[in-house]
Structures are given as structure tokens and as C-alpha cells.
Design a protein around this motif. Structure first.
Motif, PDB file in Angstrom:
ATOM      1  N   GLN A 214     -30.030  14.499  10.380  1.00 35.52           N
ATOM      2  CA  GLN A 214     -31.350  14.258  10.960  1.00 35.52           C
ATOM      3  C   GLN A 214     -32.441  14.926  10.125  1.00 35.52           C
ATOM      4  O   GLN A 214     -33.527  14.376   9.923  1.00 35.52           O
ATOM      5  CB  GLN A 214     -31.403  14.769  12.395  1.00 35.52           C
ATOM      6  CG  GLN A 214     -32.751  14.531  13.086  1.00 35.52           C
ATOM      7  CD  GLN A 214     -32.919  15.381  14.326  1.00 35.52           C
ATOM      8  OE1 GLN A 214     -32.613  16.582  14.302  1.00 35.52           O
ATOM      9  NE2 GLN A 214     -33.381  14.790  15.420  1.00 35.52           N
TER      10      GLN A 214
ATOM     11  N   ASN B  42     -35.159  -0.947   9.448  1.00 37.58           N
ATOM     12  CA  ASN B  42     -35.559  -1.343  10.796  1.00 37.58           C
ATOM     13  C   ASN B  42     -36.021  -0.116  11.573  1.00 37.58           C
ATOM     14  O   ASN B  42     -35.337   0.911  11.580  1.00 37.58           O
ATOM     15  CB  ASN B  42     -34.376  -2.008  11.512  1.00 37.58           C
ATOM     16  CG  ASN B  42     -34.800  -2.739  12.769  1.00 37.58           C
ATOM     17  OD1 ASN B  42     -35.371  -2.152  13.677  1.00 37.58           O
ATOM     18  ND2 ASN B  42     -34.510  -4.028  12.817  1.00 37.58           N
ATOM     19  N   PRO B  43     -37.161  -0.185  12.246  1.00 37.09           N
ATOM     20  CA  PRO B  43     -37.686   0.983  12.988  1.00 37.09           C
ATOM     21  C   PRO B  43     -36.729   1.539  14.033  1.00 37.09           C
ATOM     22  O   PRO B  43     -36.799   2.739  14.349  1.00 37.09           O
ATOM     23  CB  PRO B  43     -38.955   0.434  13.648  1.00 37.09           C
ATOM     24  CG  PRO B  43     -39.366  -0.729  12.793  1.00 37.09           C
ATOM     25  CD  PRO B  43     -38.087  -1.328  12.299  1.00 37.09           C
ATOM     26  N   VAL B  44     -35.823   0.714  14.571  1.00 38.18           N
ATOM     27  CA  VAL B  44     -34.935   1.234  15.610  1.00 38.18           C
ATOM     28  C   VAL B  44     -33.991   2.295  15.052  1.00 38.18           C
ATOM     29  O   VAL B  44     -33.501   3.153  15.805  1.00 38.18           O
ATOM     30  CB  VAL B  44     -34.119   0.100  16.289  1.00 38.18           C
ATOM     31  CG1 VAL B  44     -35.024  -0.921  16.924  1.00 38.18           C
ATOM     32  CG2 VAL B  44     -33.148  -0.548  15.317  1.00 38.18           C
TER      33      VAL B  44
ATOM     34  N   ILE C 258     -34.756   4.721  12.917  1.00 35.14           N
ATOM     35  CA  ILE C 258     -35.477   5.987  13.053  1.00 35.14           C
ATOM     36  C   ILE C 258     -35.574   6.385  14.519  1.00 35.14           C
ATOM     37  O   ILE C 258     -35.515   7.574  14.867  1.00 35.14           O
ATOM     38  CB  ILE C 258     -36.871   5.891  12.413  1.00 35.14           C
ATOM     39  CG1 ILE C 258     -36.743   5.799  10.892  1.00 35.14           C
ATOM     40  CG2 ILE C 258     -37.729   7.105  12.787  1.00 35.14           C
ATOM     41  CD1 ILE C 258     -36.125   7.017  10.242  1.00 35.14           C
ATOM     42  N   ASP C 259     -35.718   5.403  15.387  1.00 33.99           N
ATOM     43  CA  ASP C 259     -35.779   5.696  16.828  1.00 33.99           C
ATOM     44  C   ASP C 259     -34.538   6.463  17.273  1.00 33.99           C
ATOM     45  O   ASP C 259     -34.630   7.423  18.043  1.00 33.99           O
ATOM     46  CB  ASP C 259     -35.898   4.402  17.639  1.00 33.99           C
ATOM     47  CG  ASP C 259     -37.248   3.722  17.479  1.00 33.99           C
ATOM     48  OD1 ASP C 259     -38.186   4.388  17.006  1.00 33.99           O
ATOM     49  OD2 ASP C 259     -37.350   2.529  17.812  1.00 33.99           O
ATOM     50  N   PHE C 260     -33.374   6.031  16.785  1.00 33.93           N
ATOM     51  CA  PHE C 260     -32.139   6.733  17.162  1.00 33.93           C
ATOM     52  C   PHE C 260     -32.181   8.178  16.690  1.00 33.93           C
ATOM     53  O   PHE C 260     -31.873   9.102  17.456  1.00 33.93           O
ATOM     54  CB  PHE C 260     -30.917   6.020  16.574  1.00 33.93           C
ATOM     55  CG  PHE C 260     -29.630   6.770  16.811  1.00 33.93           C
ATOM     56  CD1 PHE C 260     -28.935   6.614  17.995  1.00 33.93           C
ATOM     57  CD2 PHE C 260     -29.125   7.659  15.856  1.00 33.93           C
ATOM     58  CE1 PHE C 260     -27.756   7.318  18.221  1.00 33.93           C
ATOM     59  CE2 PHE C 260     -27.955   8.363  16.072  1.00 33.93           C
ATOM     60  CZ  PHE C 260     -27.266   8.195  17.269  1.00 33.93           C
ATOM     61  N   TRP C 261     -32.518   8.410  15.426  1.00 35.37           N
ATOM     62  CA  TRP C 261     -32.496   9.765  14.873  1.00 35.37           C
ATOM     63  C   TRP C 261     -33.554  10.653  15.529  1.00 35.37           C
ATOM     64  O   TRP C 261     -33.371  11.874  15.606  1.00 35.37           O
ATOM     65  CB  TRP C 261     -32.683   9.713  13.366  1.00 35.37           C
ATOM     66  CG  TRP C 261     -31.478   9.132  12.703  1.00 35.37           C
ATOM     67  CD1 TRP C 261     -31.311   7.845  12.283  1.00 35.37           C
ATOM     68  CD2 TRP C 261     -30.234   9.800  12.455  1.00 35.37           C
ATOM     69  NE1 TRP C 261     -30.045   7.673  11.775  1.00 35.37           N
ATOM     70  CE2 TRP C 261     -29.367   8.847  11.868  1.00 35.37           C
ATOM     71  CE3 TRP C 261     -29.789  11.092  12.654  1.00 35.37           C
ATOM     72  CZ2 TRP C 261     -28.064   9.161  11.486  1.00 35.37           C
ATOM     73  CZ3 TRP C 261     -28.486  11.412  12.279  1.00 35.37           C
ATOM     74  CH2 TRP C 261     -27.640  10.455  11.699  1.00 35.37           C
ATOM     75  N   SER C 262     -34.601  10.059  16.035  1.00 34.32           N
ATOM     76  CA  SER C 262     -35.645  10.838  16.706  1.00 34.32           C
ATOM     77  C   SER C 262     -35.190  11.361  18.060  1.00 34.32           C
ATOM     78  O   SER C 262     -35.787  12.301  18.601  1.00 34.32           O
ATOM     79  CB  SER C 262     -36.906   9.980  16.882  1.00 34.32           C
ATOM     80  OG  SER C 262     -37.408   9.575  15.629  1.00 34.32           O
ATOM     81  N   THR C 263     -34.149  10.763  18.614  1.00 36.46           N
ATOM     82  CA  THR C 263     -33.669  11.193  19.939  1.00 36.46           C
ATOM     83  C   THR C 263     -32.660  12.325  19.860  1.00 36.46           C
ATOM     84  O   THR C 263     -32.308  12.910  20.887  1.00 36.46           O
ATOM     85  CB  THR C 263     -33.006  10.018  20.684  1.00 36.46           C
ATOM     86  OG1 THR C 263     -31.810   9.618  19.983  1.00 36.46           O
ATOM     87  CG2 THR C 263     -33.961   8.825  20.785  1.00 36.46           C
TER      88      THR C 263
ATOM     89  N   ASN D 247     -28.370  -3.504  19.207  1.00 35.66           N
ATOM     90  CA  ASN D 247     -29.589  -4.003  18.581  1.00 35.66           C
ATOM     91  C   ASN D 247     -29.329  -5.128  17.577  1.00 35.66           C
ATOM     92  O   ASN D 247     -30.203  -5.461  16.779  1.00 35.66           O
ATOM     93  CB  ASN D 247     -30.352  -2.858  17.921  1.00 35.66           C
ATOM     94  CG  ASN D 247     -31.153  -2.038  18.908  1.00 35.66           C
ATOM     95  OD1 ASN D 247     -32.267  -2.391  19.285  1.00 35.66           O
ATOM     96  ND2 ASN D 247     -30.563  -0.933  19.376  1.00 35.66           N
TER      97      ASN D 247
END
Length: 325
Positions: free
Chosen positions: A93, A162-164, A166-171, A196
Motif C-alpha cells: 500500500q 482503473n480507479p477501482v 486504487i479504491d481497494f488500496w485506499s481501504t 468489478n
């Protein structure tokens, strides 16, 4: 050398050795050692990763001395020393959220939980070139839920850009128990990407065939499996007698689908030229797998220096085996 603060973790040291992002592959290697060392088998692994080409970032949660850092020499492009929080996903991360992933066409996430590569990594990558998938690894696992095992993960541009992703790593956040990292992040990452619309792939595919069952378990277990299948056809009329034992064998064999293949199927992985053998298998052998033929198989099928394995195991087995790595 400069102090930086990244994400949810405390300050870490960042050493940038050669920060020229001319290559399209980003490789992030997660490292930990209780003796604060960079072991020779890790150096061998890093040298092989370097040959793949790309920007190699070494992230360690050990307190590495200047002498240990010097060992890394020209093998890596960046060294990050961070707080020992978050296991491998915390280390990955750190980098994923601080790089512009649009600069890269491929991302490799890997760690020091394996010995290897036992075979040329380019052979594995060449074999996967024609496979229709968006992310892949050497092995898939169906424990908990289907997932690509996280000791070596490859993400292609469709996922990477794909932005998703980064979304995963942000969580990702610190968890109280190691099992939570496995369920939420190792299993969770594959499940998140599949939901996804991304396709997963793996180098090794276990075929539930007569030949494989015989190879893994022998003739008696194979007969038990098929008699157990016959017994199931007559349920609920046959619930006792000799068929009960056969039904149990059938369940045991079917569980092969839901065990860790890097442990239970190490011999098939070697024959399939999967280039890694897990440290945990040789150190702890938690599934009590028969390893009598492992060293002869490694000597016969690979050119890997077995002294790297022996020396590392001799050192870490002096520690608490439940915590050593």
C-alpha cells in the motif's frame, strides 16, 4: 536520505537509488526479517526480479543496518524502511498509493515468503502472455473463497489504470489479527476485482483427474474415492458399514480443491515449473505433508542452490517458528 510520512503509518526512511521510471513495469517486494538481515536467498530473488526489467521497490519492516542496505547494491531502484504494521499489504500500500500507476503497464507484488525462483521467471511470464486474464499469479486457492495467492501477484494495465484498483488500496487499514489480512485483503482483493468485471488467471491448474489423484494419494485412496462416490449415489439407504469409510475418503480427496496448493501439491507445482516453494512449508509444514522426496525433487528438477534454503532454515528455526520469517 529523507523523512517521509505515508498513509496511515508512521514516519519511515526512504532511500531513492535510481528513480528513473523509464520502464513500464513496477515491482514491489515486501520484506521482513526478525534478525534484521537481507538473507542471501532474498538477494537471489531480487536479482531474478531485476532481470525481468522494471522499477523495483524494496519495502522492509526490519531495522536494516547500513551494512545490510549495502547488500542491496544495484539490485533495486528504491528502498523503503517502514514501521512493522500492516504485513505485506501495508508495505505494498505504501508504494501503490504513492506512485502514478498510469506510468506503468504492469504491476508485480511479491514478498520473501518463498524460496526461488526455482525456474526462469521469463518462462512463467511467457506462458501467461496468451492467457485471457487481467491479473494472475502462480497459484489460485479456494480456501475461504477463490483467490490468487498473494505471494506473487501480477496486474495488467486494464486493472492498473482503473480507479477501482486504487479504491481497494485506499481501504486497507491495520487489522488486529493476521487472519483478517488474509480474509479481507488477500482473498478480498481477488474477489473485489472479479466483482468489478476483471478476469483472474493462474499458472498452475489442478486437474481433478484419476492420474492426479493416483499421483497424490495412491491406489488405495483412489479406490476409496470412487467407492465413496458410489455410496453417495445410494444415500440415504447406505449410511453404515464399509461404505462409511469410503465416503470419508471421498470427502478427504475432494478437500484437495480447498487446501493450500503451495503446501499440499508442492510436487505437482514443481513438475509444472511453478518457480517458488514456500518457506512456511519447509519451516513449519502445518498440513503435515510428506516432504521426504522434496530435496531430491528440487535437486533433479531445478538448478536452485539448496544451500540457500538450508542456511536460511538453520537460522530461522532457532527462533520461535510461529513468528520467524
Amino acid at each position: 536520505m529523507s523523512k517521509v510520512v505515508w498513509g496511515r503509518f508512521q514516519a519511515c526512511e526512504l532511500f531513492v537509488l535510481r528513480d528513473k521510471l523509464k520502464n513500464s513495469r513496477l515491482i514491489v517486494f515486501a520484506h521482513f526479517d526478525r534478525d534484521d538481515r537481507v538473507d542471501p536467498h532474498v538477494l537471489f530473488y531480487l536479482a531474478a526480479l531485476k532481470k525481468l526489467g522494471g522499477h523495483l521497490v524494496f519495502v522492509s519492516t526490519a531495522r536494516l543496518s547500513p551494512i545490510e542496505l549495502k547488500k542491496l547494491g544495484s539490485l533495486v531502484n528504491e528502498i523503503v524502511i517502514k514501521e512493522n504494521v500492516g504485513y505485506d499489504f501495508g508495505s505494498w500500500q505504501h508504494v501503490v498509493l504513492r506512485k502514478n500507476l498510469l506510468d506503468f503497464s504492469e504491476l508485480i507484488l511479491c514478498n520473501d515468503s518463498c524460496y526461488g525462483p526455482l525456474f526462469d521467471l521469463n518462462t512463467m511470464f511467457s506462458a501467461m502472455e496468451g492467457q485471457d486474464c487481467d491479473f494472475w499469479g502462480p497459484t489460485a486457492n479456494r480456501e475461504v473463497a477463490f483467490h490468487i495467492q498473494s505471494y506473487f501477484l501480477v496486474f495488467r494495465s486494464k486493472v492498473l489504470h482503473n480507479p477501482v484498483f486504487i479504491d481497494f488500496w485506499s481501504t486497507i487499514s491495520a487489522q488486529e489479527r493476521k487472519i483478517s489480512y488474509i480474509v479481507n485483503y488477500e482473498v478480498g482483493l481477488s474477489q473485489f476485482l472479479i466483482r468489478n468485471g476483471f478476469k483472474a488467471g493462474s499458472v498452475f491448474h489442478f486437474r481433478f483427474s484419476t492420474l492426479h489423484l493416483w499421483f497424490c494419494f495412491g491406489l488405495s485412496e483412489l479406490v476409496g474415492y470412487f467407492l465413496g462416490t458410489l455410496a453417495r449415489l445410494f444415500d440415504p439407504w447406505i449410511n453404515s458399514g464399509p461404505f462409511r469409510g469410503f465416503k470419508k475418503r471421498r470427502r478427504n480427496l475432494k478437500s484437495i480443491f480447498f487446501c493450500n496448493p503451495t503446501h499440499k501439491l508442492w510436487h505437482l507445482l514443481l513438475k509444472s515449473q511453478v518457480p517458488f516453494i514456500k518457506v512456511e512449508l519447509l519451516r513449519d509444514n502445518p498440513l503435515k505433508v510428506n516432504l521426504r522426496k522434496l530435496n531430491p525433487a528440487l535437486a533433479k528438477l531445478t538448478n536452485y542452490d539448496l544451500k540457500l534454503i538450508r542456511d536460511h532454515l538453520d537460522r530461522i528455526k532457532k527462533l520461535n517458528p510461529s513468528k520467524a520469517s
